[in-house]
Design an enzyme around this catalytic site. Structure first.
Site, PDB file in Angstrom:
ATOM      1  N   ASP A 174       0.824  -1.220   0.000  1.00 21.41           N
ATOM      2  CA  ASP A 174       0.000   0.000   0.000  1.00 21.41           C
ATOM      3  C   ASP A 174       0.855   1.266   0.000  1.00 21.41           C
ATOM      4  OD1 ASP A 174      -2.557   1.125  -0.101  1.00 21.41           O
ATOM      5  OD2 ASP A 174      -2.638   1.436   2.052  1.00 21.41           O
TER       6      ASP A 174
ATOM      7  N   GLN B  25      -5.365  -1.563  -7.295  1.00 26.16           N
ATOM      8  CA  GLN B  25      -6.040  -0.714  -6.302  1.00 26.16           C
ATOM      9  C   GLN B  25      -6.765   0.418  -7.022  1.00 26.16           C
ATOM     10  OE1 GLN B  25      -4.202   2.476  -3.590  1.00 26.16           O
ATOM     11  NE2 GLN B  25      -4.322   0.709  -2.225  1.00 26.16           N
TER      12      GLN B  25
ATOM     13  N   SER C 143      -7.512   5.035  -0.184  1.00 28.44           N
ATOM     14  CA  SER C 143      -7.656   3.749  -0.864  1.00 28.44           C
ATOM     15  C   SER C 143      -9.106   3.283  -0.750  1.00 28.44           C
ATOM     16  CB  SER C 143      -6.732   2.703  -0.232  1.00 28.44           C
ATOM     17  OG  SER C 143      -5.385   3.129  -0.263  1.00 28.44           O
TER      18      SER C 143
END
Length: 285
Positions: A203, A277, A227
């Site tokens: 991430d 993502q 996110s």
């Protein structure tokens, strides 16, 4: 094992609180909310605790609410299916009784089969590249005092970006990013731990790929970034205490959302994991 790495490993070492229920602490990395990678890594660890003799090959997660880094997180694992080759688990992460993340994780027994992979892209080597910590040290005189202690913290995940963006004075660039990363120190030979740590690290610097063409960063004024979801596929075995190239691109941004893709290669050019993502990248007036 280095002290900062030991603390990260302990962060992922969840405490059982009942049948298929676990609790994990939270860490404050200086972001307004809990770092999404922490919740991903802990959710994967919780699911892995309910499966024997099978390793995770994919994880699909949705971030539902911002997490509070001053509170622990409760993880409930639901045993969806145990088949002959695959097992599926659903994970729900909660704080104060409210869901902050939901994820599905699939596990598979070890199996031989067809093999192919895309070639590793060209990239500058990690030797001699400055780390994120080196860049942060130069930025410290220009950031608010309240942020300095968090930015200057010791980092268990060493990241060496290639052609980094100045977060205070970003310029428009192609929607691509590359960085080398590893967890510092030597880790145990535990493939579950290495997967959970890759989920944690995946991430970092990811959603910023979709910001590159627009000349903004998460530190730019009037930007709301977060996110929205995250997916990981584990293709082959790896060690995250050795250098991995994280190669990212962003094929599209639309509707206030940026879509990002990533591939992890080891030093020998072997593709070990892939990520996707979608992120909220909203410019507020």
């Amino acid at each position: 094992m280095l002290e900062v790495t030991r603390k990260l490993v302990e962060l992922l070492d969840l405490s059982p609180t009942g049948d298929d229920h676990f609790q994990g602490d939270s860490e404050d990395l200086g972001f307004p909310n809990v770092f999404g990678g922490q919740v991903l890594g802990q959710a994967l660890m919780a699911a892995s605790r309910t499966v024997e003799d099978r390793l995770a090959h994919s994880l699909h997660a949705y971030f539902l609410r911002p997490g509070n880094h001053s509170l622990p997180i409760d993880y409930e694992v639901q045993r969806v299916r145990d088949g002959g080759s695959f097992s599926v688990r659903r994970v729900i992460a909660r704080q104060d009784g409210k869901e902050i993340l939901t994820a599905a994780v699939s596990f598979q027994v070890a199996e031989e089969g067809f093999e192919h992979q895309m070639d590793m892209p060209s990239a500058e080597g990690y030797e001699g590249l400055p780390s994120e910590s080196d860049y942060v040290e130069k930025l410290l005189p220009h950031v608010p005092d309240a942020m300095k202690s968090k930015l200057a913290r010791n980092r268990p995940v060493e990241i060496r970006p290639i052609d980094p963006v100045n977060p205070l004075k970003p310029e428009k660039k192609a929607p691509t990013k590359q960085s080398w990363l590893r967890v510092q120190g030597e880790l145990p030979n535990d493939p579950i731990l290495h997967r959970c740590l890759l989920a944690y690290a995946s991430d970092f610097t990811f959603l910023g790929t979709s910001l590159n063409p627009h000349g903004v960063t998460f530190m730019s004024r009037n930007m709301q970034v977060a996110s929205l979801d995250h997916a990981i596929w584990f293709h082959r075995e790896f060690r995250i205490d050795d250098w991995l190239l994280y190669d990212k691109d962003s094929p599209s941004a639309a509707g206030g959302r940026g879509f990002n893709r990533g591939n992890f290669f080891n030093r020998d050019g072997v593709l070990v994991a892939s990520t996707t993502q979608e992120a909220l990248i909203r410019k507020r007036s």
